[in-house]
Write an enzyme that holds these catalytic residues in place. Structure first.
Site, PDB file in Angstrom:
ATOM      1  N   SER A  10      37.073  38.990  32.958  1.00 21.20           N
ATOM      2  CA  SER A  10      38.182  38.830  32.274  1.00 21.20           C
ATOM      3  C   SER A  10      37.824  39.530  30.895  1.00 21.20           C
ATOM      4  CB  SER A  10      38.382  37.209  31.907  1.00 21.20           C
ATOM      5  OG  SER A  10      37.129  36.905  30.737  1.00 21.20           O
ATOM      6  N   GLU A  40      51.419  39.694  37.674  1.00 19.96           N
ATOM      7  CA  GLU A  40      51.694  38.321  37.856  1.00 19.96           C
ATOM      8  C   GLU A  40      53.067  38.161  37.312  1.00 19.96           C
ATOM      9  OE1 GLU A  40      48.998  35.510  36.152  1.00 19.96           O
ATOM     10  OE2 GLU A  40      50.638  34.199  35.784  1.00 19.96           O
ATOM     11  N   ASP A  60      40.249  41.047  35.271  1.00 24.07           N
ATOM     12  CA  ASP A  60      41.095  39.972  35.295  1.00 24.07           C
ATOM     13  C   ASP A  60      41.962  39.522  34.071  1.00 24.07           C
ATOM     14  OD1 ASP A  60      41.816  37.587  36.915  1.00 24.07           O
ATOM     15  OD2 ASP A  60      40.112  36.480  35.886  1.00 24.07           O
ATOM     16  N   ALA A  79      42.357  28.835  41.624  1.00 20.47           N
ATOM     17  CA  ALA A  79      42.256  28.410  43.152  1.00 20.47           C
ATOM     18  C   ALA A  79      40.886  27.831  43.436  1.00 20.47           C
ATOM     19  CB  ALA A  79      42.311  29.591  44.089  1.00 20.47           C
ATOM     20  N   SER A  80      40.249  27.437  42.432  1.00 20.66           N
ATOM     21  CA  SER A  80      38.832  26.475  42.336  1.00 20.66           C
ATOM     22  C   SER A  80      39.267  25.322  43.179  1.00 20.66           C
ATOM     23  CB  SER A  80      38.214  26.265  41.016  1.00 20.66           C
ATOM     24  OG  SER A  80      37.670  27.577  40.720  1.00 20.66           O
ATOM     25  N   ASP A  98      48.734  41.305  33.165  1.00 18.05           N
ATOM     26  CA  ASP A  98      49.143  39.941  32.956  1.00 18.05           C
ATOM     27  C   ASP A  98      50.386  40.026  32.073  1.00 18.05           C
ATOM     28  OD1 ASP A  98      50.049  37.430  33.049  1.00 18.05           O
ATOM     29  OD2 ASP A  98      47.953  36.593  32.557  1.00 18.05           O
ATOM     30  N   HIS A 125      44.688  27.244  36.094  1.00 16.97           N
ATOM     31  CA  HIS A 125      43.383  27.449  35.921  1.00 16.97           C
ATOM     32  C   HIS A 125      42.760  26.424  35.345  1.00 16.97           C
ATOM     33  CE1 HIS A 125      45.560  31.502  35.581  1.00 16.97           C
ATOM     34  NE2 HIS A 125      44.300  31.912  36.193  1.00 16.97           N
ATOM     35  N   ASN A 132      41.306  33.736  43.537  1.00 18.47           N
ATOM     36  CA  ASN A 132      40.446  33.882  42.086  1.00 18.47           C
ATOM     37  C   ASN A 132      39.607  32.563  42.064  1.00 18.47           C
ATOM     38  OD1 ASN A 132      41.866  36.260  41.867  1.00 18.47           O
ATOM     39  ND2 ASN A 132      42.316  36.029  39.859  1.00 18.47           N
TER      40      ASN A 132
HETATM   41  P1  13P Z   1      39.893  28.813  38.438  1.00 17.19           P
HETATM   42  O1  13P Z   1      40.043  28.325  37.065  1.00 17.19           O
HETATM   43  O2  13P Z   1      40.762  27.722  39.297  1.00 17.19           O
HETATM   44  O3  13P Z   1      38.487  28.878  38.786  1.00 17.19           O
HETATM   45  O4  13P Z   1      40.721  30.188  38.642  1.00 17.19           O
HETATM   46  C1  13P Z   1      40.303  31.420  38.113  1.00 17.19           C
HETATM   47  C2  13P Z   1      41.288  32.485  37.998  1.00 17.19           C
HETATM   48  O5  13P Z   1      42.370  32.459  38.503  1.00 17.19           O
HETATM   49  C3  13P Z   1      40.687  33.651  37.327  1.00 17.19           C
HETATM   50  O6  13P Z   1      41.753  34.780  37.241  1.00 17.19           O
HETATM   51  O1  G3H Z   2      41.637  33.139  34.869  1.00 19.59           O
HETATM   52  C1  G3H Z   2      40.836  33.143  33.868  1.00 19.59           C
HETATM   53  C2  G3H Z   2      39.417  33.297  34.007  1.00 19.59           C
HETATM   54  O2  G3H Z   2      38.777  31.834  34.523  1.00 19.59           O
HETATM   55  C3  G3H Z   2      38.750  33.547  32.893  1.00 19.59           C
HETATM   56  O3  G3H Z   2      38.695  33.017  31.727  1.00 19.59           O
HETATM   57  O4  G3H Z   2      39.151  33.977  29.685  1.00 19.59           O
HETATM   58  O5  G3H Z   2      37.491  32.089  29.768  1.00 19.59           O
HETATM   59  O6  G3H Z   2      36.797  34.273  30.535  1.00 19.59           O
HETATM   60  P1  G3H Z   2      37.997  33.381  30.286  1.00 19.59           P
HETATM   61 ZN    ZN Z   3      43.805  33.791  36.740  1.00 21.73          ZN
END
Ligand code: 13P
Ligand code: G3H
Ligand code: ZN
Length: 305
Positions: free
Chosen positions: A49, A131, A79, A208-209, A101, A175, A250
């Protein structure tokens, strides 16, 4: 680079599996992901990210990623790039794909920005994900508390006008570690409508966790506080991969839970240790194990190299 990643995305579409896109922001998490992918002979996307790139710093990030990419089927992805400038920077650094994004912008502005990124990235053979709609969580500061699902008609026009390689859709995922307070569902009806208009087009699922409850319980047991953490039920993800055109899933939160739960446990149980290797190696192993579990039970990318 582009060709290889495109090859695996197409293969995933044809064969009903997906590429896990797993976020990392330090060496141990990256090593755990790569160890998991190697143990299962699986292709994988390693995602960075904007925040993670800033945290690791460009040179360290690229050095780590380039070691990882010596293995076959490992692809580096930006990302949630929020601007043309960050996407250009990632392209110039040598990423295999970037996400622009523009989902917080209005539709016309999202198209304009995405097209600008596509024009630059494609010249350098780098793939682009965009997106449409809004996925709750990371974009909370610009969205309301409710989901903004992807409009299928807009999706068709968006893909045509921008030339993106993949599209992230908003169908009810979000997320972070607190995804549902009520019924755990996804809008497969919207996904099907998108697929009718964009047949055989590679789609992406963010947020998608599964928020693995074993890991959450371990965190709570060893001094953490994540009482109501919930994720997307694995069976919904399996349906998205097996019955729909989701070719990239993701995952960040589950990896964060993995390393944190392991480090918490080892530190609580061994109060005298202070060498970071003693707890980070346990964290790394837990990241490897969750990566293997996802590859086998959600991504179905085992032996797809
Ligand atoms: P999660 O927070 O569900 O793991 O999603 C991560 C994500 O979409 C990163 O782009
Ligand atoms: O979708 C987002 C990821 O989980 C990245 O998160 O900006 O805290 O690194 P972050
Ligand atoms: Zn994401």
């Amino acid at each position: 680079m582009k060709k290889d990643l495109k090859f695996y995305l197409n293969k995933a579409l044809k064969e009903g599996f997906c590429l896990g896109a797993l976020n990392f922001s330090n060496m141990e998490c990256l090593q755990g992901i790569i160890d998991g992918a190697k143990a299962t002979n699986s292709p994988i996307i390693i995602s960075v990210s904007e925040g993670a790139l800033k945290y690791m710093q460009d040179d360290y990030c690229m050095a780590l990623a380039n070691v990882a990419r010596k293995n076959k089927g490992i692809f580096l992805h930006l990302d949630h790039g929020k601007s043309y400038e960050i996407c250009k920077k990632a392209v110039d650094l040598g990423f295999d794909s970037v996400m622009i994004d523009g989902s917080s912008l209005d539709y016309a502005e999202n198209i304009k920005l995405t097209k600008k990124v596509v024009d630059y990235a494609h010249k350098k053979e780098v793939l682009v994900e965009a997106e449409l709609g809004q996925i709750k969580g990371i974009e909370d500061e610009v969205s309301s508390a409710s989901h903004h699902y992807t409009d299928p008609i807009q999706a068709l026009e968006f893909v045509k006008k921008t030339g993106v390689d993949t599209l992230a859709v908003a169908i009810g995922t979000s997320h972070g570690a607190y995804k549902y307070s009520g019924e755990k569902t996804l809008r497969f009806d919207i996904l099907s409508d998108i697929e009718k208009l964009l047949p055989a087009f590679p789609l992406v699922l963010h947020g998608a966790s599964t928020v693995d409850q074993e890991l959450v319980n371990k965190i709570n047991k060893f001094g953490g506080e994540m009482k109501s953490a919930t994720g997307i039920p694995a069976e919904l993800l399996v349906k998205a991969v097996k019955e729909h055109n989701i070719v990239k899933i993701n995952t960040d939160t589950d990896l964060r839970l993995a390393i944190t739960s392991a480090v918490r446990e080892v530190l609580m149980q061994n109060p005298s240790i202070f060498d970071p290797r003693d707890y980070l190696k346990v964290g790394r192993e837990q990241v490897k194990q969750i990566t293997i579990k996802k590859i086998k039970k959600v991504f179905f990318s085992e032996n797809k190299l």
